[in-house]
Every structure is written in C-alpha cells, then in structure tokens.
Enzyme design. Structure first.
Site, PDB file in Angstrom:
ATOM      1  CE  LYS A   1     -13.555 -13.330   2.066  1.00  0.00           C
ATOM      2  NZ  LYS A   1     -12.191 -13.861   1.987  1.00  0.00           N
ATOM      3  CB  CYS A  40      -7.172 -12.486  -3.696  1.00  0.00           C
ATOM      4  SG  CYS A  40      -5.418 -12.491  -4.166  1.00  0.00           S
ATOM      5  CB  SER A  89      -6.905 -17.977   6.864  1.00  0.00           C
ATOM      6  OG  SER A  89      -6.032 -18.373   5.829  1.00  0.00           O
ATOM      7  CG  ASP A 139      -8.860 -12.032   2.470  1.00  0.00           C
ATOM      8  OD1 ASP A 139      -9.645 -12.736   3.105  1.00  0.00           O
ATOM      9  OD2 ASP A 139      -9.168 -11.477   1.408  1.00  0.00           O
ATOM     10  CB  CYS A 167      -1.322 -17.163  -0.149  1.00  0.00           C
ATOM     11  SG  CYS A 167      -1.480 -15.444   0.373  1.00  0.00           S
TER      12      CYS A 167
END
Length: 559
Positions: free
Chosen positions: A123, A121, A474, A80, A194
């Site tokens: 998706k 992550c 996000s 993303d 992240c």
C-alpha cells in the site's frame, strides 16, 4: 531560476522561514538550491523497507551532486505479511490514503520543489503514487527492490508465503514439524519486498511502466549494488526534472496508465493493481468507469508473455535477470503509447532504445508477442448478478481447467471463520467458498483472503474448490478465486444474500460470476436483508468504514 520553495524562502519576506530552516542545519548555499524532499518509508518492521536508509543516502548523494538541497522525512509503512490473519489487516488498505495525505502535508507545508518517494510494499507504493499525482510537482518513485528466494520447497524456491502453504501441509500430515520449523528459518533469506510477483512488486513494476521510475528500477534485488547506484541516479534525475519543470501529472497521464495496464496484463500481475491504479487515476479526475472499461478492453488484446511465481517456479530475481520491465515493454511496444514522457525526461521509446540489457534473454520467464505463454488475459474483469459493478480475478494464476467452475456455496461472514472452516476440514471438493463482509466498508479495509487460499492449497483443495469474496487477495495466491466483488455485502450487494448450498458459477472466458437464483428470489432476499452494524465505530477505521468508496472505484476515501 525561480523555484517553488522561493515562495517562502525569498528575501526579505522569507527571512523568518529561512531562519527556521537554518535552525535545522540548512546553510545559505542550501537555501539557494532547489529543495528536494525524500519521503522515506524506512522502518525496522518491514523487510521490504529495511534497506531504505542506505538507499536514501545514495539518493542524497545524487541530489547534492546535481545541485539540489535535501529534506528527508519519514512515512509510515505497514507490512501486509505481519498483518495477515488478524485485526491488523483492517488497517493495511486504509493506510494507503494516510500515506498520500502525509506526503501531501509535508510537501505543501514546506513548499518543496520536488520529491523522491522511497518505498517498496503493497500500500506504500500506490499511496506514494497517489500523492505524486495529487501534488503535481516533479516526483520520482524509487523502490527498495525484491528479496532473494529461499530454500527449495515443494518444487520451487520458497518465499515468505510458503509458510502458509506449509501449515496446510502440516495439518494434513504431508510434512512434519522439523521441516516446517526449518522453512521458517530459510524461506526469507534477505531484506526486500517479497520474492514473488505479489502486489508489492507488481506496483513497483506499474510505477516503472507508467514512467514514474527510472528504467529497470522495479526489479533490481534489494541486496544488489545496482540498487544503490539507482539511488544516486534517481537523486540526479529529480533535480533535472525540477530544472526542466516536468511534474508528475505530466507523466501520469491516462495514456501512461494504459501503458501500465498493458504491462499488468502481459505480466499477470496482482489483482490489487486494479484497485490501486484506479485510485491513482482518481487523483487526476479520471473516472473509475473509464478505468474499469480500460482493464476490460486492454485485457482482450494483451497476451500473457511473463510467467513468474505464483504462475511458475521463477521468482523476482529471475524476472530481473530476464530483462524485467524494459524487456517486457520492448516485447509489447507495438501495444504501448511510446510517446509518453517519463522521469528521465525522455519518452518511453527513447528509454527503450537507450536501455542496455546486462543479462541474456530467458524465454522461460519472458517470451514474445508472437509466442505468448497464453493468449488469454492475465487479469480479468467479471460481471453478473453476483457482481453488478464488477469483480476481479487472475487467470494467469489459475489452472486453465479451473477457468470455469460451478459448485455449491459455503458461506462465511469473515476471514477468520473461513480459515477455521478450511483447517478443520469443513470445506470439501466442489465447494465455492464465499467470504463476505470483508469489503472496503464492511471489513473495514478490504482484507486479503491470502491465508484462506494458502490453506486450501496446503489441504490439497486449490484445484477442487473456488473462493469468492468482496475482500482482496495477495498477488501470490493461486487456485480459482474472484475478489473485489462490487457492490460489497455491507452495502447490500447480492453477495449479502447468498446462502449455503446456492449454486454459483465462475466463468472467466465469458466474464461472468453468476448466482443461480431467479431475479425474483434475489429481490425477495435483498428485501429481507438488514445492514449490519459497523465493526469499528471510532478511530481511523471508524472514519474509513464511513467514507471508503467501493472496490470498483478504487476503495478511495471519498468525502
């Protein structure tokens, strides 16, 4: 014991199939064992997946130790972050359904007995969970773990999204080029998903909360040795599930999904989880309306007991050390269905009783039901004449003074136009930024308005404006924002007829998103509206824009 793989490997009819497997290096002993797939989304493009090759080796060790045979295969996984702000973001949400389809094809074509799903992550995680629910075979999801936080910036440890906030600061001359360049080097110091509580880590937490991961698996940082030990334990656990014939659909029940929603609300997770949990539920034929009602109902009685980035300065490593999802579920166990079975083969309550916390409790990160950070919902479902089929917002990431906001519409018909308007100074205090034609069909792909929100933050407008969209956000966004507006503009939803200067009110306590026009005026404008031409007419996006359902139904590809 007769295994599923025996359907194609049993003698004598399976001699041909056995010869194919032996051509790939399988032995006679391997073919007598349960055949366990590892769906590995490792690649060199995504930091959240960069460590999955070594994690997979430990999963393999566990499978072999427990008496299984390993069949590993690759799965796509797009980032993303890299896709933000350009045409690549159109592909991110649609990739979720491709991932589910790819795993289904590999499992069914090769008649695997069980599957370990390796991903981290945004998706990739829901796509893998959708596949598990659809296939109805034993399955365990294992994430790669979050990255560690970066250099301190603006009062907290930085992360990859800090770069976008810093660009707004650079444009408004709050920081210089040197500080901006240094941040690039130091905001993402390790591999992993992240370091904030965005969609990636939220969905890993949801997998654990619904019982599809081993206890504690969601938040062990990617660079910790515990992540590798979890790999081996997961390998052993999947063989046990196969031998006990416990399939994913026995674990991902409606009650388990309600547990995940409770954890979502208690932790203030990403709004995208609403989209993805609904998509997982759809694989089990649980109606979207039932899921939306559950988000609404459970949000009313689930206080927020976790505060992490973007709701506070604490990051995922802090969340892990504070006890992670086991601590959260223990704290809210009176709100959970603790009889649900999990991938350990035990129930939720048995897992909680057996779990050993290795670090002391940290009340700054995880508190208790009787002393919550907020009694208000972590996520909220809004309705109104701008969102007849619902919209989603995240009060946990919005300053309490912004929970009610009224202003004049500033209408932009795509993400890029909004970003340009913000950075050029065209957005001012009091505006409600409207970004439309970014829904599942209209985008297509329901892009995240992540950069727009970060730019507002950097320009000093995060607490002076609101942003509403039929696109997504996000999990790291904050400010006053509402997304997932349904029906979307491209389907003729009311968002399509908003004009510059129209008065709009976001009222989170009342659950309302209102356009201050008469019903007659709205109907008149809708009568004049014409559906725009699709942005993509060929390739996968052309197909997706025709078949994607609304955000209120999980944005799944519905034939």
């Amino acid at each position: 014991m007769k295994y599923r793989s025996g359907d194609i490997l049993g003698k004598p009819e399976g001699r041909f199939n056995r010869s194919v497997f032996k051509s790939a290096g399988f032995s006679e002993e391997d073919l007598a064992r349960p055949l366990i797939g590892i769906a590995n989304s490792w690649n060199e493009l995504v930091p959240g997946h960069a460590n999955l090759r070594i994690v997979a080796e430990h999963v393999r060790k566990g499978i072999h130790r427990a008496g299984g045979a390993v069949a590993e295969f690759g799965v796509i996984g797009a980032c993303d972050g890299t896709a933000q702000g350009h045409a690549g973001m159109h592909y991110i949400l649609p990739s979720r359904d491709l991932i589910a389809n790819d795993i289904e094809v590999m499992v069914e074509a090769h008649r695997l007995d069980g599957i370990v799903l390796l991903g981290s992550c945004d998706k990739i995680v829901p796509g893998m969970l959708m596949a598990a629910a659809r296939l109805k075979i034993p399955a365990i999801f294992l994430p790669g773990g979050p990255m560690l936080g970066g250099i301190e910036f603006d009062g907290r440890k930085s992360d990859l999204t800090t770069m976008s906030e810093a660009l707004g600061m650079l444009k408004s001359q709050k920081i210089g080029e040197t500080a901006y360049a240094q941040l690039e080097e130091l905001c993402g110091p390790t591999c992993g998903s992240c370091a904030f509580y965005g969609t990636a880590n939220t969905m890993c937490c949801m997998a654990e909360a619904m019982g599809m991961s081993l206890p504690g698996a969601a938040l062990v940082p990617a660079v910790y040795a515990d992540r590798l030990r979890l790999g081996e334990q997961t390998g052993q656990a999947i063989v046990a599930l196969v031998n006990r014939r416990i399939s994913a659909d026995q674990i991902i029940t409606y009650q388990a999904l309600e547990n995940a929603i409770r954890v979502l609300m208690a932790t203030g997770g990403s709004t995208n989880a609403v989209l993805h949990l609904s998509a997982v539920a759809a694989e089990l034929n649980i109606p979207a309306e039932k899921m939306m009602a559950a988000y609404d109902r459970l949000s009313q009685s689930t206080p927020q007991i976790v505060k992490v980035n973007p709701a506070s300065k604490y990051d995922m490593e802090d969340f892990f050390r504070a006890g992670g999802i086991p601590r959260v579920m223990q704290a809210i166990r009176s709100l959970l269905d603790t009889g649900c079975i999990t991938v350990t083969g035990k129930t939720v309550i048995q897992n909680l009783q057996d779990y050993t916390f290795r670090y002391p409790q940290d009340g700054n990160v995880i508190t208790t039901l009787d002393k919550p950070f907020s009694k208000q919902k972590g996520l909220a479902i809004l309705r109104g004449n701008l969102a007849p089929d619902t919209a989603v917002t995240k009060p946990a990431a919005i300053d309490a003074r912004m929970h009610t906001f009224s202003g004049a519409a500033r209408v932009l018909d795509c993400e890029e136009a909004a970003e340009e308007a913000i950075l050029s100074g065209c957005i001012t205090a009091g505006d409600v930024v409207v970004i439309r034609y970014e829904g599942p069909k209209g985008g297509p792909g329901m892009r995240e308005m992540y950069k727009a929100m970060k730019y507002l933050y950097g320009m000093g407008l995060a607490k002076k404006t609101a942003l509403i969209t039929d696109g997504r956000f996000s999990g790291t966004n904050n400010g006053c924002f509402v997304g997932h507006i349904s029906p979307e503009a491209a389907e003729g939803g009311p968002l399509a007829i908003v004009q510059d200067g129209d008065a709009i009110t976001v009222d989170i306590p009342a659950g309302q998103l209102q356009l201050h026009l008469s019903e007659q005026e709205i109907k008149a404008r809708l009568a004049r509206w014409r559906r725009p031409e699709p942005k993509f007419k060929s390739g996968y996006l052309g197909v997706y824009s025709k078949l994607a359902s609304s955000a209120a139904k999980g944005a799944i590809v519905k034939i």
